[in-house]
Design a protein around this motif. Structure first.
Motif, PDB file in Angstrom:
ATOM      1  N   ARG A  38       0.728  -1.305  -0.305  1.00  0.00           N
ATOM      2  CA  ARG A  38       0.044  -0.221   0.059  1.00  0.00           C
ATOM      3  C   ARG A  38       0.931   1.089   0.065  1.00  0.00           C
ATOM      4  O   ARG A  38       2.003   1.208   0.564  1.00  0.00           O
ATOM      5  CB  ARG A  38      -1.162   0.134   1.540  1.00  0.00           C
ATOM      6  N   THR A  39       0.378   2.470  -0.789  1.00  0.00           N
ATOM      7  CA  THR A  39       1.338   3.477  -0.809  1.00  0.00           C
ATOM      8  C   THR A  39       0.465   4.707  -0.159  1.00  0.00           C
ATOM      9  O   THR A  39      -0.152   4.686  -0.725  1.00  0.00           O
ATOM     10  CB  THR A  39       2.086   3.743  -2.383  1.00  0.00           C
ATOM     11  N   LEU A  40       1.551   6.004   0.467  1.00  0.00           N
ATOM     12  CA  LEU A  40       0.709   7.031   0.011  1.00  0.00           C
ATOM     13  C   LEU A  40       1.756   8.033   0.129  1.00  0.00           C
ATOM     14  O   LEU A  40       2.544   7.736  -0.607  1.00  0.00           O
ATOM     15  CB  LEU A  40       0.733   7.244   2.276  1.00  0.00           C
ATOM     16  N   LEU A  41       0.827   8.512  -0.639  1.00  0.00           N
ATOM     17  CA  LEU A  41       2.312  10.097  -1.619  1.00  0.00           C
ATOM     18  C   LEU A  41       2.177  11.722  -0.492  1.00  0.00           C
ATOM     19  O   LEU A  41       1.348  11.779  -0.721  1.00  0.00           O
ATOM     20  CB  LEU A  41       1.397  10.555  -2.986  1.00  0.00           C
ATOM     21  N   TYR A  42       2.817  11.585  -0.079  1.00  0.00           N
ATOM     22  CA  TYR A  42       3.455  12.871   0.343  1.00  0.00           C
ATOM     23  C   TYR A  42       3.491  14.109  -0.482  1.00  0.00           C
ATOM     24  O   TYR A  42       4.910  13.644  -1.560  1.00  0.00           O
ATOM     25  CB  TYR A  42       4.752  12.807   1.200  1.00  0.00           C
ATOM     26  N   THR A  43       2.660  14.976  -0.130  1.00  0.00           N
ATOM     27  CA  THR A  43       2.766  16.390  -1.690  1.00  0.00           C
ATOM     28  C   THR A  43       3.604  17.538  -1.298  1.00  0.00           C
ATOM     29  O   THR A  43       3.249  18.169  -2.132  1.00  0.00           O
ATOM     30  CB  THR A  43       1.193  16.461  -0.960  1.00  0.00           C
ATOM     31  N   LYS A  44       4.063  17.716  -0.355  1.00  0.00           N
ATOM     32  CA  LYS A  44       5.028  18.055   0.077  1.00  0.00           C
ATOM     33  C   LYS A  44       6.742  17.730  -0.336  1.00  0.00           C
ATOM     34  O   LYS A  44       7.474  18.409   0.379  1.00  0.00           O
ATOM     35  CB  LYS A  44       5.356  19.157   0.907  1.00  0.00           C
ATOM     36  N   GLY A  45       6.832  16.761  -1.145  1.00  0.00           N
ATOM     37  CA  GLY A  45       8.088  16.278  -1.745  1.00  0.00           C
ATOM     38  C   GLY A  45       8.362  16.816  -2.442  1.00  0.00           C
ATOM     39  O   GLY A  45       8.210  17.646  -3.194  1.00  0.00           O
ATOM     40  N   LYS A  49       1.611  18.312  -5.573  1.00  0.00           N
ATOM     41  CA  LYS A  49       0.104  18.107  -5.546  1.00  0.00           C
ATOM     42  C   LYS A  49      -0.017  17.602  -6.471  1.00  0.00           C
ATOM     43  O   LYS A  49      -0.307  16.978  -7.124  1.00  0.00           O
ATOM     44  CB  LYS A  49       0.195  18.825  -4.438  1.00  0.00           C
ATOM     45  N   ALA A  50       0.093  18.676  -7.515  1.00  0.00           N
ATOM     46  CA  ALA A  50      -1.023  18.525  -9.261  1.00  0.00           C
ATOM     47  C   ALA A  50      -0.778  16.668  -9.669  1.00  0.00           C
ATOM     48  O   ALA A  50      -1.005  16.579 -10.334  1.00  0.00           O
ATOM     49  CB  ALA A  50      -0.538  19.592  -9.320  1.00  0.00           C
ATOM     50  N   LEU A  52       1.213  14.501  -8.020  1.00  0.00           N
ATOM     51  CA  LEU A  52       0.642  13.166  -7.610  1.00  0.00           C
ATOM     52  C   LEU A  52      -0.883  12.820  -7.710  1.00  0.00           C
ATOM     53  O   LEU A  52      -2.014  11.616  -7.236  1.00  0.00           O
ATOM     54  CB  LEU A  52       1.012  13.753  -5.864  1.00  0.00           C
ATOM     55  N   SER A  53      -1.279  14.588  -7.779  1.00  0.00           N
ATOM     56  CA  SER A  53      -3.098  14.570  -7.705  1.00  0.00           C
ATOM     57  C   SER A  53      -3.733  13.789  -8.739  1.00  0.00           C
ATOM     58  O   SER A  53      -4.857  12.921  -9.120  1.00  0.00           O
ATOM     59  CB  SER A  53      -3.886  15.364  -7.536  1.00  0.00           C
ATOM     60  N   ARG A  54      -2.515  13.328 -10.516  1.00  0.00           N
ATOM     61  CA  ARG A  54      -3.470  13.301 -11.237  1.00  0.00           C
ATOM     62  C   ARG A  54      -3.076  11.614 -11.353  1.00  0.00           C
ATOM     63  O   ARG A  54      -3.551  10.856 -11.731  1.00  0.00           O
ATOM     64  CB  ARG A  54      -1.907  13.859 -13.007  1.00  0.00           C
ATOM     65  N   SER A  55      -2.730  10.973 -10.468  1.00  0.00           N
ATOM     66  CA  SER A  55      -2.399   9.442 -10.387  1.00  0.00           C
ATOM     67  C   SER A  55      -3.501   8.948  -9.257  1.00  0.00           C
ATOM     68  O   SER A  55      -4.572  10.204  -8.753  1.00  0.00           O
ATOM     69  CB  SER A  55      -0.791   9.221  -8.856  1.00  0.00           C
ATOM     70  N   HIS A  56      -3.404   7.894  -9.228  1.00  0.00           N
ATOM     71  CA  HIS A  56      -5.073   6.858  -8.922  1.00  0.00           C
ATOM     72  C   HIS A  56      -4.166   6.771  -8.049  1.00  0.00           C
ATOM     73  O   HIS A  56      -4.608   5.334  -6.962  1.00  0.00           O
ATOM     74  CB  HIS A  56      -4.743   5.527  -9.761  1.00  0.00           C
ATOM     75  N   GLY A  57      -3.955   7.762  -7.022  1.00  0.00           N
ATOM     76  CA  GLY A  57      -2.331   7.202  -5.667  1.00  0.00           C
ATOM     77  C   GLY A  57      -3.654   8.503  -4.998  1.00  0.00           C
ATOM     78  O   GLY A  57      -4.070   9.143  -4.507  1.00  0.00           O
ATOM     79  N   GLN A  58      -3.773   7.588  -3.600  1.00  0.00           N
ATOM     80  CA  GLN A  58      -3.709   7.812  -1.632  1.00  0.00           C
ATOM     81  C   GLN A  58      -2.785   9.143  -1.392  1.00  0.00           C
ATOM     82  O   GLN A  58      -1.373   8.611  -1.198  1.00  0.00           O
ATOM     83  CB  GLN A  58      -4.579   7.500  -1.325  1.00  0.00           C
ATOM     84  N   THR A  59      -2.903  10.460  -1.791  1.00  0.00           N
ATOM     85  CA  THR A  59      -2.184  11.421  -1.119  1.00  0.00           C
ATOM     86  C   THR A  59      -2.414  12.237  -0.220  1.00  0.00           C
ATOM     87  O   THR A  59      -3.431  11.906   0.921  1.00  0.00           O
ATOM     88  CB  THR A  59      -2.033  12.885  -1.934  1.00  0.00           C
ATOM     89  N   ILE A  60      -1.357  12.569   0.686  1.00  0.00           N
ATOM     90  CA  ILE A  60      -1.587  13.483   2.229  1.00  0.00           C
ATOM     91  C   ILE A  60      -1.023  14.718   1.825  1.00  0.00           C
ATOM     92  O   ILE A  60       0.187  14.557   1.211  1.00  0.00           O
ATOM     93  CB  ILE A  60      -0.846  12.291   3.180  1.00  0.00           C
ATOM     94  N   ASP A  61      -1.636  15.147   2.808  1.00  0.00           N
ATOM     95  CA  ASP A  61       0.032  16.951   2.627  1.00  0.00           C
ATOM     96  C   ASP A  61       0.665  16.613   3.770  1.00  0.00           C
ATOM     97  O   ASP A  61       1.257  17.733   3.814  1.00  0.00           O
ATOM     98  CB  ASP A  61      -1.162  18.340   2.893  1.00  0.00           C
TER      99      ASP A  61
END
Length: 72
Positions: A38-45, A49-50, A52-61
């Motif tokens: 399972r993978t979470l994508l951190y948007t401040k790395g 965010k834009a 990562l948001s286009r992916s099908h992954g779940q993001t966290i801020d």
């Protein structure tokens, strides 16, 4: 990274499906998907965010969101 992750799991007693990988790139999501984590994508790395948001992954801020994710 896929090769390293696959090698790690083949040499351990861990089940990839029980692991949460936190990454900050689309490549991290690809690696997690490939090795079965399972993978979470951190948007401040590294990736925005834009992107990562286009992916099908779940993001966290915020990394504090990991605890909330694990409690669900």
């Amino acid at each position: 990274k896929v090769e390293l992750g696959s090698k790690f799991f083949s040499n351990s007693n861990l089940d990839a499906h029980e692991i949460l990988m936190i990454g900050d790139t689309l490549h991290d999501l690809e690696v997690g998907n490939e090795i079965g984590c399972r993978t979470l994508l951190y948007t401040k790395g590294h990736n925005s965010k834009a992107v990562l948001s286009r992916s099908h992954g779940q993001t966290i801020d915020d990394l504090m969101e990991v605890a909330n994710y694990l409690h669900h």
